[in-house]
Design an enzyme around this catalytic site. Structure first.
Site, PDB file in Angstrom:
ATOM      1  N   LYS A  26       0.880  -1.130   0.118  1.00 16.81           N
ATOM      2  CA  LYS A  26       0.243  -0.043  -0.070  1.00 16.81           C
ATOM      3  C   LYS A  26       0.943   1.280  -0.092  1.00 16.81           C
ATOM      4  O   LYS A  26       0.594   2.283  -0.856  1.00 16.81           O
ATOM      5  CB  LYS A  26      -0.900  -0.022   1.205  1.00 16.81           C
ATOM      6  CG  LYS A  26      -1.474   1.354   1.442  1.00 16.81           C
ATOM      7  CD  LYS A  26      -2.423   1.301   2.797  1.00 16.81           C
ATOM      8  CE  LYS A  26      -1.851   1.617   4.073  1.00 16.81           C
ATOM      9  NZ  LYS A  26      -1.388   2.971   4.262  1.00 16.81           N
ATOM     10  N   ASN A  27       1.979   1.385   0.861  1.00 14.56           N
ATOM     11  CA  ASN A  27       2.730   2.550   0.951  1.00 14.56           C
ATOM     12  C   ASN A  27       3.664   2.668  -0.079  1.00 14.56           C
ATOM     13  O   ASN A  27       3.989   3.931  -0.172  1.00 14.56           O
ATOM     14  CB  ASN A  27       3.627   2.465   2.356  1.00 14.56           C
ATOM     15  CG  ASN A  27       2.729   2.751   3.528  1.00 14.56           C
ATOM     16  OD1 ASN A  27       1.410   2.907   3.347  1.00 14.56           O
ATOM     17  ND2 ASN A  27       3.078   2.371   4.756  1.00 14.56           N
ATOM     18  N   CYS A 122      -4.454   8.271   9.940  1.00 14.60           N
ATOM     19  CA  CYS A 122      -4.413   7.756  10.912  1.00 14.60           C
ATOM     20  C   CYS A 122      -4.148   8.460  12.144  1.00 14.60           C
ATOM     21  O   CYS A 122      -3.215   9.503  12.063  1.00 14.60           O
ATOM     22  CB  CYS A 122      -3.354   6.690  11.083  1.00 14.60           C
ATOM     23  SG  CYS A 122      -3.811   4.944  10.217  1.00 14.60           S
ATOM     24  N   ARG A 127       1.929  14.382  13.459  1.00 10.57           N
ATOM     25  CA  ARG A 127       2.481  13.993  11.913  1.00 10.57           C
ATOM     26  C   ARG A 127       2.333  15.512  11.381  1.00 10.57           C
ATOM     27  O   ARG A 127       1.384  15.634  10.368  1.00 10.57           O
ATOM     28  CB  ARG A 127       1.520  13.088  11.106  1.00 10.57           C
ATOM     29  CG  ARG A 127       1.687  11.843  12.244  1.00 10.57           C
ATOM     30  CD  ARG A 127       0.752  10.824  11.284  1.00 10.57           C
ATOM     31  NE  ARG A 127       1.440  10.319  10.238  1.00 10.57           N
ATOM     32  CZ  ARG A 127       1.084   8.940   9.849  1.00 10.57           C
ATOM     33  NH1 ARG A 127       0.150   8.414  10.166  1.00 10.57           N
ATOM     34  NH2 ARG A 127       1.661   8.294   8.685  1.00 10.57           N
ATOM     35  N   ASP A 313       5.537   0.529  11.786  1.00 12.70           N
ATOM     36  CA  ASP A 313       4.283  -0.105  11.463  1.00 12.70           C
ATOM     37  C   ASP A 313       4.140  -1.517  11.852  1.00 12.70           C
ATOM     38  O   ASP A 313       3.235  -2.128  11.648  1.00 12.70           O
ATOM     39  CB  ASP A 313       4.117  -0.010   9.794  1.00 12.70           C
ATOM     40  CG  ASP A 313       3.762   1.465   9.284  1.00 12.70           C
ATOM     41  OD1 ASP A 313       3.657   2.227  10.204  1.00 12.70           O
ATOM     42  OD2 ASP A 313       3.741   1.505   8.218  1.00 12.70           O
TER      43      ASP A 313
HETATM   44  C1  UD1 Z   1       4.981   6.465   6.149  1.00 13.17           C
HETATM   45  C2  UD1 Z   1       4.122   5.450   6.276  1.00 13.17           C
HETATM   46  C3  UD1 Z   1       3.606   5.190   7.570  1.00 13.17           C
HETATM   47  C4  UD1 Z   1       4.934   4.667   8.313  1.00 13.17           C
HETATM   48  C5  UD1 Z   1       5.897   6.037   8.391  1.00 13.17           C
HETATM   49  C6  UD1 Z   1       7.188   5.854   9.039  1.00 13.17           C
HETATM   50  C7  UD1 Z   1       3.026   5.866   4.232  1.00 13.17           C
HETATM   51  C8  UD1 Z   1       1.721   6.311   3.502  1.00 13.17           C
HETATM   52  N1  UD1 Z   1       2.889   6.043   5.423  1.00 13.17           N
HETATM   53  O1  UD1 Z   1       4.501   7.734   6.861  1.00 13.17           O
HETATM   54  O2  UD1 Z   1       2.998   3.968   7.325  1.00 13.17           O
HETATM   55  O3  UD1 Z   1       4.417   4.544   9.693  1.00 13.17           O
HETATM   56  O4  UD1 Z   1       6.161   6.367   6.804  1.00 13.17           O
HETATM   57  O5  UD1 Z   1       7.851   4.702   8.485  1.00 13.17           O
HETATM   58  O6  UD1 Z   1       3.838   5.465   3.355  1.00 13.17           O
HETATM   59  N2  UD1 Z   1       7.599  14.264  10.722  1.00 13.17           N
HETATM   60  C9  UD1 Z   1       8.023  15.588  10.650  1.00 13.17           C
HETATM   61  N3  UD1 Z   1       7.686  16.574   9.907  1.00 13.17           N
HETATM   62  C10 UD1 Z   1       7.475  16.134   8.811  1.00 13.17           C
HETATM   63  C11 UD1 Z   1       7.235  15.080   8.117  1.00 13.17           C
HETATM   64  C12 UD1 Z   1       7.435  14.030   9.292  1.00 13.17           C
HETATM   65  O7  UD1 Z   1       8.256  16.007  11.951  1.00 13.17           O
HETATM   66  O8  UD1 Z   1       7.270  17.034   7.752  1.00 13.17           O
HETATM   67  C13 UD1 Z   1       7.814  13.287  11.527  1.00 13.17           C
HETATM   68  C14 UD1 Z   1       6.526  12.627  11.956  1.00 13.17           C
HETATM   69  O9  UD1 Z   1       5.936  13.376  12.575  1.00 13.17           O
HETATM   70  C15 UD1 Z   1       6.815  11.308  12.515  1.00 13.17           C
HETATM   71  C16 UD1 Z   1       8.315  11.073  11.723  1.00 13.17           C
HETATM   72  O10 UD1 Z   1       8.729  12.381  11.224  1.00 13.17           O
HETATM   73  O11 UD1 Z   1       7.482  11.420  13.929  1.00 13.17           O
HETATM   74  C17 UD1 Z   1       7.931  10.012  10.654  1.00 13.17           C
HETATM   75  O12 UD1 Z   1       7.270  10.339   9.474  1.00 13.17           O
HETATM   76  P1  UD1 Z   1       7.234  10.115   8.029  1.00 13.17           P
HETATM   77  O13 UD1 Z   1       8.652   9.153   7.735  1.00 13.17           O
HETATM   78  O14 UD1 Z   1       6.945  11.408   7.448  1.00 13.17           O
HETATM   79  O15 UD1 Z   1       5.925   9.160   7.889  1.00 13.17           O
HETATM   80  P2  UD1 Z   1       4.748   9.290   6.851  1.00 13.17           P
HETATM   81  O16 UD1 Z   1       5.576   9.641   5.578  1.00 13.17           O
HETATM   82  O17 UD1 Z   1       3.854  10.304   7.356  1.00 13.17           O
END
Ligand code: UD1
Length: 430
Positions: A26-27, A122, A127, A313
């Site tokens: 999915k991701n 979620c 986030r 995850d």
């Molecule tokens: C993606 C996955 C999710 C997985 C996560 C970490 C998808 C659709 N989702 O989510 O299932 O759990 O990676 O492996 O692929 N952060 C910031 N600022 C930002 C972006 C992120 O502070 O601009 C922080 C987030 O709050 C979090 C961490 O970085 O604490 C990781 O987030 P990120 O790797 O961006 O996860 P997602 O892409 O949202």
């Protein structure tokens, strides 16, 4: 509070047995499909092995709403750019799914302007998307936030050096797609290294983009922008998180499960932990089998980390298994700040778990008891389902919609492995 909803009814106690073909990721599918926005007029991106899920359908609907022509049949998605595109992402799709935010970068790069209502998804922490926005701003975009929406404009994005404070998966995806159409060279440092990023880079390369991992994918991505991308095709990688979930289903029930059509190198972090816990398994080229053991699994100490570390995850599903391990385990969540929402629910089933900050201490018990529990997010729901499979008696996992966002035919897949589960209509709990 009560809500009318569907729930997963599980009669526990049967060890899972058999083999399951693992769905496409999915991701990985979400950014791969979204990258079709970068196509030149008249060009088509074909994506195979796309899982049929609510989230992949939401992405298809989002692209259609923006003016792309999208078909989604039998696990294949085609994305074509036929007419003009809209710059405004509709709130209906964006609020359904947080990952919609990865459309911002390619839409801005293609159109010079993009408007995005703040995304939903979620509830596993604050986030923020500050890293996405900072990166786009560094490429020359003007970003404004008002009335709950992001307004981004840039006549032409310019290549530049971007260092991510954290290797965010979503920010890396957004920026690498934007850079594919930017003028000149972009270097993304401290980029995420997840297999989903590699899959996106493959899609971009298939469409003729000039994107490479520097130093053998040690977190540096180099992109030389092109004016437009052309037709190409890509296969979505197997879902490593689904594979881990079903393997942990075998572990928690003391069964024997083979996951097929997988890339085991994507979940070596789980296999290493299973070995440490003295769970027997066989790792082959494209399949892994977990064997039943006479002893309960040993307790573990685990910390979630960006890839290739242990995935956040899989943390809830592993924690479910550790509830029945021999001894006391420690699980540290270092990616998301509120990712222990499964803990109070597991406690209802008889698990002994203490939380201090981002650390959970799990004292293994001999049995779990069936109960009414609430899934608050996708992987928490999967963890509760696994606990229900191992528990004595009946478990009802409410908030089923969260689970179905990530697992294709979850009930059928479990029943094919000998479980006793069904989807029921009824009053739920929150
Ligand atoms: C993606 C996955 C999710 C997985 C996560 C970490 C998808 C659709 N989702 O989510 O299932 O759990 O990676 O492996 O692929 N952060 C910031 N600022 C930002 C972006 C992120 O502070 O601009 C922080 C987030 O709050 C979090 C961490 O970085 O604490 C990781 O987030 P990120 O790797 O961006 O996860 P997602 O892409 O949202």
């Amino acid at each position: 509070m009560m809500e009318s909803s569907r729930y997963l009814k599980i009669t526990g106690g049967t060890p899972l047995h058999g083999s399951i073909r693992i769905q496409g990721s999915k991701n990985a599918a979400l950014p791969v499909v979204a990258s079709g926005l970068l196509l030149g007029r008249g060009e088509t991106l074909t994506c195979t092995n796309v899982p049929q899920l609510r989230d992949t359908e939401t992405m298809a609907a989002l692209l259609r709403a923006l003016g792309m022509t999208v078909t989604f049949e039998n696990g294949s998605v085609t994305v074509s750019r036929t007419g003009d595109l809209s710059c405004e992402m509709p709130a209906a799709q964006v609020q359904k799914m947080r990952a919609s935010s990865i459309v911002l970068g390619p839409l801005l790069a293609q159109q010079g302007r993009a408007v995005m209502p703040m995304p939903g998804g979620c509830t596993i922490g604050a986030r923020p998307i500050d890293l996405h926005l900072k990166g786009l701003a560094k490429m020359g975009a003007q970003i404004e936030l008002h009335h709950g929406a992001v307004y981004a404009t840039a006549e032409k994005l310019r290549g530049c050096r971007i260092y991510l404070d954290f290797p965010s998966v979503g920010a890396t995806e957004n920026l690498v797609m934007a850079a594919a159409l930017a003028e000149g060279e972009t270097i993304i440092e401290n980029a995420a290294r997840e297999p989903e990023i590699t899959n996106l880079v493959q899609a971009l390369q298939a469409m003729g983009a000039d994107v490479v991992f520097k130093k053998d994918n040690q977190g540096i991505i180099q992109v030389n922008g092109k004016p437009e991308l052309a037709s190409g095709s890509v296969r979505v990688v197997p879902d490593r998180i689904a594979a881990c979930t079903y393997l942990l289903g075998a572990v928690i029930t003391g069964g024997e499960v083979t996951v097929t059509d997988v890339m085991p190198q994507h979940f070596d972090s789980l296999l290493a932990k299973l070995e440490e816990a003295e769970v027997g398994y066989l790792r082959q080229e494209d399949r892994v089998t977990v064997y039943p053991s006479r002893e309960r699994m040993k307790s573990l100490s685990v910390k979630t980390m960006p890839y290739p570390g242990f995935p956040t995850d899989v943390q809830p599903q592993l924690m479910a298994a550790l509830c029945l391990a021999h001894g006391t385990s420690v699980v540290k969540e270092s990616i998301f700040e509120s990712r222990f929402q499964h803990v109070p629910e597991l406690r209802k089933m008889g698990a002994e778990i203490d939380i201090q900050g981002n650390t959970a201490v799990i004292r293994g018990v001999e049995t779990l008891n069936g109960s009414d529990v609430q899934a608050t997010d996708l992987r928490a729901g999967a963890a509760l389902a696994l606990a229900g499979l191992a528990a004595e008696g009946e478990t009802r996992v409410h908030g089923l919609k969260h689970i179905l966002r990530g697992y294709e035919d979850f009930d059928k897949a479990l029943n094919n492995l000998g479980a006793n589960v069904s989807i029921e209509e009824g009053e739920g709990i929150i």
